[in-house]
Write a protein that holds these residues in place. Structure first.
Motif, PDB file in Angstrom:
ATOM      1  N   LYS A   1      -8.838  -3.727  -0.243  1.00  0.00           N
ATOM      2  CA  LYS A   1      -9.097  -2.577  -1.128  1.00  0.00           C
ATOM      3  C   LYS A   1      -9.632  -3.022  -2.492  1.00  0.00           C
ATOM      4  O   LYS A   1     -10.327  -2.250  -3.156  1.00  0.00           O
ATOM      5  CB  LYS A   1      -7.867  -1.683  -1.265  1.00  0.00           C
ATOM      6  CG  LYS A   1      -6.675  -2.299  -1.894  1.00  0.00           C
ATOM      7  CD  LYS A   1      -5.520  -1.305  -1.910  1.00  0.00           C
ATOM      8  CE  LYS A   1      -4.267  -1.982  -2.447  1.00  0.00           C
ATOM      9  NZ  LYS A   1      -3.085  -1.139  -2.308  1.00  0.00           N
TER      10      LYS A   1
ATOM     11  N   ALA B   1      -8.901   5.208   4.182  1.00  0.00           N
ATOM     12  CA  ALA B   1      -7.767   4.446   3.643  1.00  0.00           C
ATOM     13  C   ALA B   1      -6.889   4.047   4.815  1.00  0.00           C
ATOM     14  O   ALA B   1      -6.428   4.905   5.575  1.00  0.00           O
ATOM     15  CB  ALA B   1      -6.986   5.299   2.654  1.00  0.00           C
TER      16      ALA B   1
ATOM     17  N   VAL C   1      -9.128  -0.919   3.378  1.00  0.00           N
ATOM     18  CA  VAL C   1     -10.112   0.149   3.542  1.00  0.00           C
ATOM     19  C   VAL C   1     -10.924  -0.156   4.788  1.00  0.00           C
ATOM     20  O   VAL C   1     -11.359  -1.296   4.987  1.00  0.00           O
ATOM     21  CB  VAL C   1     -11.027   0.227   2.294  1.00  0.00           C
ATOM     22  CG1 VAL C   1     -12.219   1.141   2.540  1.00  0.00           C
ATOM     23  CG2 VAL C   1     -10.216   0.714   1.084  1.00  0.00           C
TER      24      VAL C   1
END
Ligand code: 2BA
Length: 107
Positions: free
Chosen positions: A10, A31, A42
Motif C-alpha cells: 500500500k 483494498a 492493494v
C-alpha cells in the motif's frame, strides 16, 4: 487480452496508480489484506491488450520497492508467537499474475 492481477504494497500504490494512469492503462484498485501478515495491501485488476502487458508490468516493477516488514507475533489462530527468531519478512516489490481473458465486453 490478458488480465493482470497485481498485489502491491500500500506504500507504493499511489505512485504505481499515478504512473499507470499517466500511460492510459485502465485498472480497478481494491483494498486487500495479505493472508500471512494480515496487513493491508492493494490489488490492481487490469484488462490489458497482449502487446501492452510487458509495458504495464515494467511500470509496476519500476514503482514497487522491496522492503522488510515486521511480522506479527502471532500469525494465526492457535499458532504460538515465534517472532523472536524471525521478526521481519521481505515483502514485494509486487506479486503479479497474468491470466488469459476469454471474453471482454462493456455494455
Ligand atoms: P502476505 O500474505 O501478508 O505476505 C507478506 C510476505 O510474507 C510475503 O511477501 C512473504 O515474504 C511472506 N510470506 C507469505 N506467506 C508466508 C509463509 N507461509 N511463510 C513465510 N513467509 C510468508 P510477498 O511474497 O511479496 O507477498 C506480498 C503479498 O502478496 C502477500 O501478503 C499476499 O497478499 C500476496 N501474495 C503473495 N503470493 C501470493 C500468491 N501465491 N497468491 C495470492 N496472493 C499472494
Amino acid at each position: 487480452m490478458k488480465m493482470i492481477t497485481a498485489i502491491v504494497n500500500k506504500k507504493d500504490a499511489a505512485e504505481v496508480c499515478d504512473a499507470l494512469a499517466e500511460e492510459r492503462f485502465s485498472f480497478t484498485k481494491m483494498a486487500t489484506t495479505g493472508g500471512f501478515l494480515k496487513s493491508g495491501n492493494v490489488t490492481l485488476l487490469m484488462g490489458v491488450e497482449d502487446e501492452k502487458v510487458e509495458a504495464a508490468i515494467e511500470i509496476i516493477r519500476k514503482h514497487c520497492a522491496q522492503r522488510m516488514e515486521p511480522m506479527p507475533s502471532v500469525v494465526g489462530a492457535g499458532v504460538p508467537a515465534f517472532s523472536y527468531y524471525k521478526a521481519e519478512v521481505l515483502v514485494g516489490g509486487a506479486t503479479v499474475f497474468v491470466s488469459p481473458v476469454e471474453r471482454f465486453e462493456k455494455m
